[in-house]
Design an enzyme around this catalytic site. Sequence first.
Site, PDB file in Angstrom:
ATOM      1  CB  VAL A 102       6.761 -24.155   9.736  1.00 14.39           C
ATOM      2  CG1 VAL A 102       7.704 -25.302   9.378  1.00 14.39           C
ATOM      3  CG2 VAL A 102       6.269 -24.296  11.177  1.00 14.39           C
ATOM      4  CD  GLU A 103      10.175 -19.072   5.848  1.00 13.94           C
ATOM      5  OE1 GLU A 103      10.201 -19.587   4.708  1.00 13.94           O
ATOM      6  OE2 GLU A 103       9.835 -17.895   6.070  1.00 13.94           O
TER       7      GLU A 103
END
Length: 535
Positions: free
Chosen positions: A301-302
């Site tokens: 997850v960025e």
Amino acid sequence: MPYKSIRNSIILCHILLLLAVIFQPGRARASADIVNPKQIYSYSVMQRDIEKLAAAYPDLVSVQTLGKTAYGRELWAVKLGRGESVLFLNGSHHAREWMTTALLMKMIDTYAGSYYLDKPIGSYDIREILDRVSIWVVPMVNPDGVTLSQQGTAGLPKQTAALLNRYNRGSNNYTRWKANMQGLDLNRQYPANWSTMRNAVNYPNYQNYRGIKPAQAPEVKMMMDFTHTIDPDITISYHSSGGIIFWHYHTLAANLARDREIASSLARLTGYSLVRPEKNPSGGGYKDWFIQEFGRPGFTVEIGNYAGEANLPLSAFGQIWAENRQVPLYTASQTYKLWLKRQSVQALNQPMSLFAQAPVYPGAGASASVSVIAPQDVLVLARKGDWYRIKTGSGAGWIHPAPGQLGIVEQIDTDADIKQAAALRKYPDAFAPKVAVVSQKKVKVTGRLGTWLQVDAGEAKWWIDGREAVLRQPAEMKETDSTGEGASAAPESAEPVSPAPEMTPAPSPAPGQSPGASGAGITAQMSASVRSWSR
């Protein structure tokens, strides 16, 4: 009364009321305000907060070290929860992405506080989730790199500083630093298509150097070993930036729909975009290795808007927190489903005691109950995960007791000396409803389960934490009974409470938990690990 005296009296009353609110029993323990994410969140700040969290929530949070980096910093792992199924979260594989550490620490703080207060977060029942799932967190995979990114080479030997400056292409801008302090990009170090990786450099660098072999970096080797130890059903690696979610890596066709469904739910929760699966993905990352090695859902997850070669601004945290606050809670619910599906049914045919009312279900994992059973002794026919099949007067059914609600009581007949006022609870668990407080020095003990003591309270039998009492030996009881000094202080030969020989088969601590690693016990361990350069 003069005006000045009246004014001073009013001020004093306000102060006393404020102090009464601040120092309510249990309030400090259950307030989610230990972690302050709106600061440059350093390794030393993280260590301090981990120690505070373990001390504030001793029955829910525990800590262990996975080992040390090349510069002597500990790789800390924090366990939150009491379930057998495991969700694994990690952050700061990349040095400049240290806001992911602040995010994970804020999650631990918030969830632990809500658990103690028994308050939901959104639609999620925190007690139910953390009784079923243990969330393991490595908040800072790359502590050496984070420290370098935040404070540069100040305080380092000249030769080391010169070498790092060369890795940084001669730049004094260490806020862009992504690697560890050997110039290795930790998220290009995992053995998943490592040799054919794209966008990698072949020399030590501030970013993108994959090394000369997989798992060359000690941080990566420790992460791989730890993952095998805790055996998680889902993992999330937090990175920054871009507001996107990676979820696919040569995912098997049989797992594609399952993983896409979870990823789509994460996208809806966060508002982030899903990255399209590639036919030939680059590999080398933790998520890639986990999916390849375990065949289970793994996600990267960025967080935040794209920031390029820089850390995210502190002003972005509020929005990032709102987007991700419920992500581990949703993912934990999916973790539990996957874990329970993997469990096999084990025959028991063992009498046990049920200490609290329990719904009865037609099968393990069923969502709707068919009846309710009152506290009583039951015959447990089988177990699947943390569900138990019991025989009742109307037939057989499945129950799903919370920690401490089902177990095997060792019958004993002795007295115990109370060290101080101790809480009487309905069943042997720190979070069981409190019935009363025992203030007398001596109590009658009729049973034991683990470190908990069953106390004869006249009309009923309740439980006290055995760590708050000292059991008497039979000989000592006879002596005190004859002298009439049963309420005196515990004799020198009195024994501390130790676990019963036959323990409850209820859920055990998650794999990988280090004994004695919770609470203030990590103080000395942490102090020893702090180096003069990490401030």
